[in-house]
Design an enzyme around this catalytic site. Structure first.
Site, PDB file in Angstrom:
ATOM      1  N   VAL A 318      12.141   3.654  -6.296  1.00 46.53           N
ATOM      2  CA  VAL A 318      11.644   2.588  -5.417  1.00 46.53           C
ATOM      3  C   VAL A 318      10.323   1.754  -5.185  1.00 46.53           C
ATOM      4  O   VAL A 318       9.718   2.971  -5.294  1.00 46.53           O
ATOM      5  CB  VAL A 318      12.601   2.524  -4.201  1.00 46.53           C
ATOM      6  CG1 VAL A 318      12.012   1.934  -3.300  1.00 46.53           C
ATOM      7  CG2 VAL A 318      13.211   3.157  -3.883  1.00 46.53           C
ATOM      8  N   LYS A 319       9.928   1.023  -5.210  1.00 47.11           N
ATOM      9  CA  LYS A 319       8.332   0.204  -4.971  1.00 47.11           C
ATOM     10  C   LYS A 319       8.312   1.078  -3.296  1.00 47.11           C
ATOM     11  O   LYS A 319       8.401   0.738  -3.033  1.00 47.11           O
ATOM     12  CB  LYS A 319       7.814  -0.599  -5.522  1.00 47.11           C
ATOM     13  CG  LYS A 319       8.519  -0.998  -6.688  1.00 47.11           C
ATOM     14  CD  LYS A 319       8.132  -3.084  -7.095  1.00 47.11           C
ATOM     15  CE  LYS A 319       8.642  -3.652  -8.352  1.00 47.11           C
ATOM     16  NZ  LYS A 319       7.702  -4.861  -8.562  1.00 47.11           N
ATOM     17  N   MET A 321       5.308   0.881   0.412  1.00 48.79           N
ATOM     18  CA  MET A 321       4.882  -0.386   0.603  1.00 48.79           C
ATOM     19  C   MET A 321       3.392  -0.074   0.867  1.00 48.79           C
ATOM     20  O   MET A 321       2.697  -1.312   1.100  1.00 48.79           O
ATOM     21  CB  MET A 321       5.834  -0.385   1.927  1.00 48.79           C
ATOM     22  CG  MET A 321       6.682  -0.157   2.010  1.00 48.79           C
ATOM     23  SD  MET A 321       7.451  -0.629   3.349  1.00 48.79           S
ATOM     24  CE  MET A 321       7.894   1.450   3.904  1.00 48.79           C
ATOM     25  N   ASP A 371      -1.383  17.908  -6.441  1.00 51.06           N
ATOM     26  CA  ASP A 371      -2.618  17.226  -6.617  1.00 51.06           C
ATOM     27  C   ASP A 371      -3.058  16.343  -7.077  1.00 51.06           C
ATOM     28  O   ASP A 371      -2.257  15.807  -7.739  1.00 51.06           O
ATOM     29  CB  ASP A 371      -3.519  18.717  -7.388  1.00 51.06           C
ATOM     30  CG  ASP A 371      -5.384  18.951  -6.909  1.00 51.06           C
ATOM     31  OD1 ASP A 371      -5.398  18.160  -6.149  1.00 51.06           O
ATOM     32  OD2 ASP A 371      -5.771  19.315  -8.084  1.00 51.06           O
TER      33      ASP A 371
END
EC number: 2.7.11.5
Length: 585
Positions: A318-319, A321, A371
């Site tokens: 999912v891209k 926001m 990290d």
């Protein structure tokens, strides 16, 4: 300015590095005392202090150089001369590889990360033949069972520098002996060689004995975590000899070890044999040399693009926001760029996002936060960027791009380990693994919370699954301290129609969180709901979170285990008191 001034500049930089690494070793050497005194807050402070030492000393050197010559930095030919002189100082220098990284950092601070070319920087090391040189003094001692494994273990443990009494040494020796005899053929075990590192590795509330077992023509890890009990004694919590377990202990989602390493390259080479899956960058980071680890991280990227013909693509999943994320199909890392504009529902700023990433860098990551390495003015050949990614870059981060002809410059990005997004993993696995990963997810949330970290956005897409099946958080834009959150119960509705209204019937302040709501956005799948109710239903209760807050505010520091609870010796069912005769049998 002439060659004499170039010598002065080079000497000033190297002396600045000497000062930095001296302070690094000084802070590290205090780890034993902090452990013995069980001063866990001092442990946390020392960890943050040691991380910040590097940038502090780079700043001091930059100020010195500006005083020496205010025009320094505008003559590129002169900078190349300084690098040549500096290189000439390194052949007999014991920490040459980190000194090169320090030079790079000074240069980048002076020139604002511009003109990063091999003639001015140590893009590659100046002395590759010395990377695997002989170690001037042994880093470990050899021990031999000589048909009495228990006696050898007693010698090893009694030789440790810790000035604390053992809770029950004979019990621990029995546990270790029994574990080893169940893991390796007894005949081969009695002929094995145990190589034990001279220095203990300290992290969180544990001191780790790190060693190797040479047995049957193979080499295995030999790791013993030493913990405190409530009475001031110490005990061995488990024994780890599996490569995967060792890799998790030294994993990228954990805080850096405090281990006294005047020759870090030698220690890295010594560790490589028991951590064969770890890259050079990961090994340097694990022992606290995170800035040189970043140098090696970049070199590993350069090596990848040299030998791979793949293009960089938008990362699967999912891209985000807030972040634009891209990778290469066979590369084990992702690149993350903060978008110029965020989705309306994201009430954060770019500065706040960067603060969140700094917080993660300095905080105890408890094996549950990845990290990251931060880069400025990162240059990529346009030919290596897929059309879809190029379009996305121009759409989402145009303010961070600079066109350099056949290359493109990204002004700021993060690089971190690539993982399988948890939401994708959950869609693909069979039932048993789904239950396991739900357990892992809940444990990750609880361990982060116990370490005073609230993830903010707990959706599955913000977590990844490592190759060892561990769940790790990697979306930091809403992260905050647990103590900053107000965990509330949802008030009962005033009228029946309240529950049907589009807006809540109660007031909501910016830091208010209602754990009851977690069930609605995490448990839309009935199978997931069943597993959550079975293993982690407490996450849906405000009382659980408030109780954790009270423990944190009272100064309690939770134990962090880099292995499964079932691997702990305390989970065994045997009677804990054994005679020396039985131990030696």
């Amino acid at each position: 300015m002439g060659i004499d001034s170039a010598h002065l500049i080079a000497q000033t930089i190297l002396q600045g590095f000497d000062a930095q690494y001296g302070r690094f070793l000084e802070v590290t050497s205090g780890a034993q005392q902090r452990f013995e005194q069980a001063d866990w807050h001092a442990v946390q402070q020392a960890m943050k202090k040691r991380i910040n030492l590097y940038d502090h000393h780079v700043g001091l050197v930059v100020e010195q150089l500006k005083c020496i010559h205010s025009a320094f930095g505008y003559d590129e030919e002169y900078i190349a001369k300084v690098k040549v002189v500096y290189t000439g100082l390194l052949p007999d220098y014991p920490r040459f590889e980190i000194a090169e990284s320090f030079f790079n950092s000074v240069y980048c601070r002076l020139f604002e990360h511009r003109n990063l070319t091999p003639d001015k920087l140590f893009i590659f090391t100046s002395q590759p033949a010395r990377r695997f040189r002989d170690i001037p003094r042994p880093l470990s001692r050899d021990f031999f069972p000589n048909d009495n494994l228990a006696l050898m273990l007693r010698t090893i443990l009694n030789d440790l520098p810790l000035r604390l009494p053992w809770e029950n040494l004979e019990r621990d020796i029995y546990y270790i002996t029994d574990y080893l005899q169940q893991t390796f053929p007894v005949g081969e075990l009695l002929q094995a060689t145990f190589q034990i590192a001279n220095e203990l590795f300290y992290r969180n509330k544990a001191a780790w004995l790190v060693g190797k077992i040479r047995i049957g023509g193979q080499v295995y890890p030999f790791l013993l975590p030493i913990h405190h009990n409530e009475s001031g004694g110490i005990f061995i919590d488990t024994c780890l000899t599996d490569y995967a377990d060792a890799s998790i202990v030294f994993g990228f989602a954990r805080s850096y070890f405090m281990v006294y390493a005047p020759l870090p390259a030698a220690l890295v080479e010594w560790l490589r044999e028991i951590l064969p899956a770890k890259s050079t960058s990961e090994l340097y980071m694990a022992i606290g040399c995170q800035k040189h680890g970043k140098t090696e991280y970049y070199r590993e990227y350069l090596a990848f693009i040299t030998f791979s013909k793949e293009q960089l693509i938008i990362a699967p999943g999912v891209k985000g926001m807030v972040m634009l994320v891209f990778t290469s199909p066979s590369f084990d890392r992702v690149f993350k760029v903060i978008k110029d504009q965020f989705a309306p529902q994201k009430e954060v700023t770019q500065e706040r996002v960067q603060e969140c990433y700094r917080l993660v860098k300095e905080h105890d990551r408890v094996g549950r936060m990845a990290d990251t390495q931060e880069f400025e003015n990162f240059v990529i050949d346009k030919a290596r960027i897929s059309p879809e990614l190029m379009e996305e870059l121009q759409k989402e981060v145009p303010e961070k791009l600079e066109d350099l002809g056949d290359k493109i410059l990204i002004k700021h990005l993060y690089m971190e380990r690539r993982m399988t997004p948890l939401n994708i993993y959950m869609e693909q696995v069979e039932e048993r693994k789904l239950k396991d990963v739900i357990e892992e997810y809940g444990n990750a949330i609880k361990q982060l919370a116990a370490a005073n970290i609230f993830p903010g956005d707990m959706l599955f897409k913000n977590f990844g699954v490592t190759r060892h099946g561990r769940v790790v958080f990697y979306d930091y834009d809403e992260i905050c301290y647990m103590t900053e959150v107000n965990f509330r119960d949802i008030p009962p509705p005033r009228y029946p129609e309240d529950e049907l209204a589009g807006e809540p019937w109660y007031s909501v302040a910016p830091n208010d969180v209602f754990p009851e709501e977690f069930r609605h956005f995490l448990c839309t799948d009935s199978r997931i709901r069943r597993y959550f109710e079975e293993m982690h239903s407490d996450l849906f209760k405000a009382d659980y979170w408030r109780a954790l807050q009270e423990r944190i505010r009272s100064g309690h520091v939770e134990d962090v285990f880099a292995y499964r609870r079932k691997q702990r010796f305390s989970q065994r069912t045997e009677i804990e008191t054994y005679s020396i005769a039985k131990v030696s049998a």
